[in-house]
Motif scaffolding. Structure first.
Motif, PDB file in Angstrom:
ATOM      1  N   LEU A   1       0.826  -1.210   0.000  1.00 16.96           N
ATOM      2  CA  LEU A   1       0.000   0.000   0.000  1.00 16.96           C
ATOM      3  C   LEU A   1       0.863   1.264   0.000  1.00 16.96           C
ATOM      4  O   LEU A   1       0.584   2.229  -0.712  1.00 16.96           O
ATOM      5  CB  LEU A   1      -0.898  -0.009   1.243  1.00 16.96           C
ATOM      6  N   GLN A   2       1.909   1.236   0.796  1.00 16.84           N
ATOM      7  CA  GLN A   2       2.846   2.366   0.832  1.00 16.84           C
ATOM      8  C   GLN A   2       3.518   2.554  -0.517  1.00 16.84           C
ATOM      9  O   GLN A   2       3.695   3.667  -0.990  1.00 16.84           O
ATOM     10  CB  GLN A   2       3.963   2.037   1.826  1.00 16.84           C
ATOM     11  N   PHE A   3       3.910   1.408  -1.072  1.00 15.35           N
ATOM     12  CA  PHE A   3       4.633   1.461  -2.335  1.00 15.35           C
ATOM     13  C   PHE A   3       3.763   2.071  -3.425  1.00 15.35           C
ATOM     14  O   PHE A   3       4.245   2.793  -4.290  1.00 15.35           O
ATOM     15  CB  PHE A   3       5.097   0.058  -2.739  1.00 15.35           C
ATOM     16  N   ASN A   4       2.481   1.766  -3.370  1.00 12.32           N
ATOM     17  CA  ASN A   4       1.587   2.272  -4.410  1.00 12.32           C
ATOM     18  C   ASN A   4       0.885   3.574  -4.015  1.00 12.32           C
ATOM     19  O   ASN A   4      -0.014   4.042  -4.695  1.00 12.32           O
ATOM     20  CB  ASN A   4       0.563   1.185  -4.781  1.00 12.32           C
ATOM     21  N   HIS A   5       1.330   4.161  -2.927  1.00 10.44           N
ATOM     22  CA  HIS A   5       0.770   5.433  -2.480  1.00 10.44           C
ATOM     23  C   HIS A   5       1.454   6.570  -3.233  1.00 10.44           C
ATOM     24  O   HIS A   5       2.661   6.553  -3.416  1.00 10.44           O
ATOM     25  CB  HIS A   5       0.988   5.574  -0.971  1.00 10.44           C
ATOM     26  N   LYS A   6       0.666   7.560  -3.643  1.00 15.21           N
ATOM     27  CA  LYS A   6       1.222   8.540  -4.574  1.00 15.21           C
ATOM     28  C   LYS A   6       2.361   9.382  -3.989  1.00 15.21           C
ATOM     29  O   LYS A   6       3.208   9.864  -4.712  1.00 15.21           O
ATOM     30  CB  LYS A   6       0.105   9.444  -5.114  1.00 15.21           C
ATOM     31  N   ASN A   7       2.394   9.528  -2.678  1.00 16.69           N
ATOM     32  CA  ASN A   7       3.408  10.410  -2.090  1.00 16.69           C
ATOM     33  C   ASN A   7       4.695   9.711  -1.658  1.00 16.69           C
ATOM     34  O   ASN A   7       5.482  10.287  -0.926  1.00 16.69           O
ATOM     35  CB  ASN A   7       2.835  11.121  -0.864  1.00 16.69           C
ATOM     36  N   LEU A   8       4.911   8.488  -2.129  1.00 19.64           N
ATOM     37  CA  LEU A   8       6.063   7.740  -1.609  1.00 19.64           C
ATOM     38  C   LEU A   8       7.396   8.472  -1.791  1.00 19.64           C
ATOM     39  O   LEU A   8       8.172   8.606  -0.842  1.00 19.64           O
ATOM     40  CB  LEU A   8       6.138   6.348  -2.242  1.00 19.64           C
ATOM     41  N   SER A   9       7.642   8.972  -2.996  1.00 23.65           N
ATOM     42  CA  SER A   9       8.921   9.653  -3.232  1.00 23.65           C
ATOM     43  C   SER A   9       9.088  10.846  -2.301  1.00 23.65           C
ATOM     44  O   SER A   9      10.171  11.065  -1.755  1.00 23.65           O
ATOM     45  CB  SER A   9       9.025  10.138  -4.676  1.00 23.65           C
ATOM     46  N   GLU A  10       8.002  11.602  -2.128  1.00 20.17           N
ATOM     47  CA  GLU A  10       8.054  12.765  -1.222  1.00 20.17           C
ATOM     48  C   GLU A  10       8.339  12.315   0.210  1.00 20.17           C
ATOM     49  O   GLU A  10       9.112  12.942   0.926  1.00 20.17           O
ATOM     50  CB  GLU A  10       6.738  13.544  -1.246  1.00 20.17           C
ATOM     51  N   GLN A  11       7.681  11.209   0.607  1.00 23.43           N
ATOM     52  CA  GLN A  11       7.902  10.670   1.958  1.00 23.43           C
ATOM     53  C   GLN A  11       9.364  10.308   2.176  1.00 23.43           C
ATOM     54  O   GLN A  11       9.947  10.619   3.212  1.00 23.43           O
ATOM     55  CB  GLN A  11       7.078   9.395   2.141  1.00 23.43           C
ATOM     56  N   VAL A  12       9.938   9.654   1.189  1.00 22.64           N
ATOM     57  CA  VAL A  12      11.334   9.216   1.305  1.00 22.64           C
ATOM     58  C   VAL A  12      12.253  10.434   1.336  1.00 22.64           C
ATOM     59  O   VAL A  12      13.153  10.528   2.177  1.00 22.64           O
ATOM     60  CB  VAL A  12      11.718   8.268   0.149  1.00 22.64           C
ATOM     61  N   LEU A  13      11.991  11.371   0.430  1.00 28.19           N
ATOM     62  CA  LEU A  13      12.801  12.596   0.394  1.00 28.19           C
ATOM     63  C   LEU A  13      12.719  13.329   1.732  1.00 28.19           C
ATOM     64  O   LEU A  13      13.733  13.787   2.279  1.00 28.19           O
ATOM     65  CB  LEU A  13      12.317  13.507  -0.746  1.00 28.19           C
ATOM     66  N   HIS A  14      11.514  13.412   2.268  1.00 32.31           N
ATOM     67  CA  HIS A  14      11.315  14.077   3.551  1.00 32.31           C
ATOM     68  C   HIS A  14      12.129  13.403   4.654  1.00 32.31           C
ATOM     69  O   HIS A  14      12.815  14.062   5.431  1.00 32.31           O
ATOM     70  CB  HIS A  14       9.825  14.086   3.909  1.00 32.31           C
ATOM     71  N   ALA A  15      12.062  12.070   4.707  1.00 32.01           N
ATOM     72  CA  ALA A  15      12.800  11.327   5.740  1.00 32.01           C
ATOM     73  C   ALA A  15      14.305  11.569   5.609  1.00 32.01           C
ATOM     74  O   ALA A  15      15.013  11.719   6.614  1.00 32.01           O
ATOM     75  CB  ALA A  15      12.486   9.840   5.645  1.00 32.01           C
TER      76      ALA A  15
END
Ligand code: C2E
Ligand code: CA
Ligand code: CA
Ligand code: CA
Length: 274
Positions: free
Chosen positions: A121-135
């Motif tokens: 679900l996380q992988f297919n969530h639209k904000n994943l790249s932003e989440q990773v960048l944020h972290a």
């Protein structure tokens, strides 16, 4: 027979009822778990057996439930997934693990890689790249020290968008691993097209590697495949020195499993790498 059938049905429906109630109560508790600081991360070391040193850690979620005690992911990850709660929880794990990895990278003699699990679900969530960048940004962690573990089933859920997503994640400078490799809908063609760095050989192939020729053949083939494609590999769930010996003979160098270490709370890792 009829009556029996009815009794069975009643019994079954009562079971179902208990199941649903339990499930709902876990879901409700899980909603407040983040806010109440009940989620914790354990870190399982990954070893280079040749050099006999820790090369990194996998972040593994635990829940210190106020009444039920320490829960492992088997007991709540499905519910987190079905309710969508895995998205905020996963974002929290990612950020925490990156902060922890940054801290360890600042003090150790050498930097440690941090592997973090992503649910489908996380992988297919639209904000994943932003989440990773944020972290990465809030932690200050060098992206080359972060590895995201993705399962084959997550990858094939949305195959058309997967390549672009993986490329954009790689663009952040992080690493990508296929978790539980060989247990999902394996397709060798995605190994050709997708920017993958690591294959994790699933525990199910390791368990009987010493006694079962088929398991040994599969493990060896995965290790060779990784090597031939220029990928890294990690053997998971290694519990005995016979397994280590067998895998070493097959050319495996990176190991994770109880033989080396169980997942540990932060304080124990702190002592281990001091
Ligand atoms: P996984 O990603 O395959 O993680 C490895 C699991 O195997 C961990 O279980 C670990 O404790 C266990 N393990 C490692 N070495 C050995 C061994 O030698 N023997 C045995 N018997 N077990 C070993 P854990 O921590 O209970 O996690 C279970 C699963 O829950 C993980 O499997 C992963 O799919 C999921 N999970 C854990 N943390 C997260 C998370 O933060 N996010 C998501 N989405 N899933 C997570
Ligand atoms: Ca994993
Ligand atoms: Ca795994
Ligand atoms: Ca697994």
């Amino acid at each position: 027979a009829k009556e029996n059938g009815r009794n069975n049905y009643q019994f079954f429906s009562e079971e179902l009822n208990v199941y649903h109630k339990n499930r709902l109560s876990i879901e409700n508790d899980l909603r407040s778990a983040i806010l109440n600081d009940e989620l914790v991360i354990y870190y399982q070391p990954q070893f280079n057996a040749e050099l006999n040193e820790i090369i990194g850690f996998e972040a593994l979620l635990r829940w210190e439930h106020p009444i039920k005690g320490l829960l492992s992911p088997d007991q709540f990850i499905n519910i987190a997934e079905a309710s969508g709660l895995i998205v905020p929880i996963g974002a929290w794990v990612l950020e925490q693990a990156c902060k922890q990895a940054y801290e360890w990278s600042q003090r150790g003699t050498k930097p440690y890689r941090m592997a973090v699990n992503l649910s489908a679900l996380q992988f297919n969530h639209k904000n994943l790249s932003e989440q990773v960048l944020h972290a990465l940004e809030v932690s200050g962690l060098n992206p080359s020290l972060l590895e995201l573990e993705i399962t084959e089933s997550a990858i094939i859920q949305n195959i058309n968008e997967t390549l672009a997503l993986l490329v954009s994640l790689k663009g952040l400078g992080i690493n990508l691993a296929i978790d539980d490799f060989g247990t999902g809908y394996s397709s060798l063609s995605y190994l050709k097209n997708f920017p993958i760095d690591t294959l994790k050989v699933d525990k199910s192939f390791i368990d009987e590697i010493v006694t079962n020729k088929k398991d040994a053949a599969i493990a060896q083939t995965i290790l060779q495949l990784a090597d031939n494609l220029g990928l890294l590999s990690v053997a998971e769930g290694v519990e005995t020195k016979e397994q280590v010996a067998g895998l070493t003979e097959m050319g495996c160098t990176q190991f994770q499993g109880f033989y080396f270490s169980k997942p540990l709370p932060v304080e124990l890792v702190d002592m281990l790498i001091d």
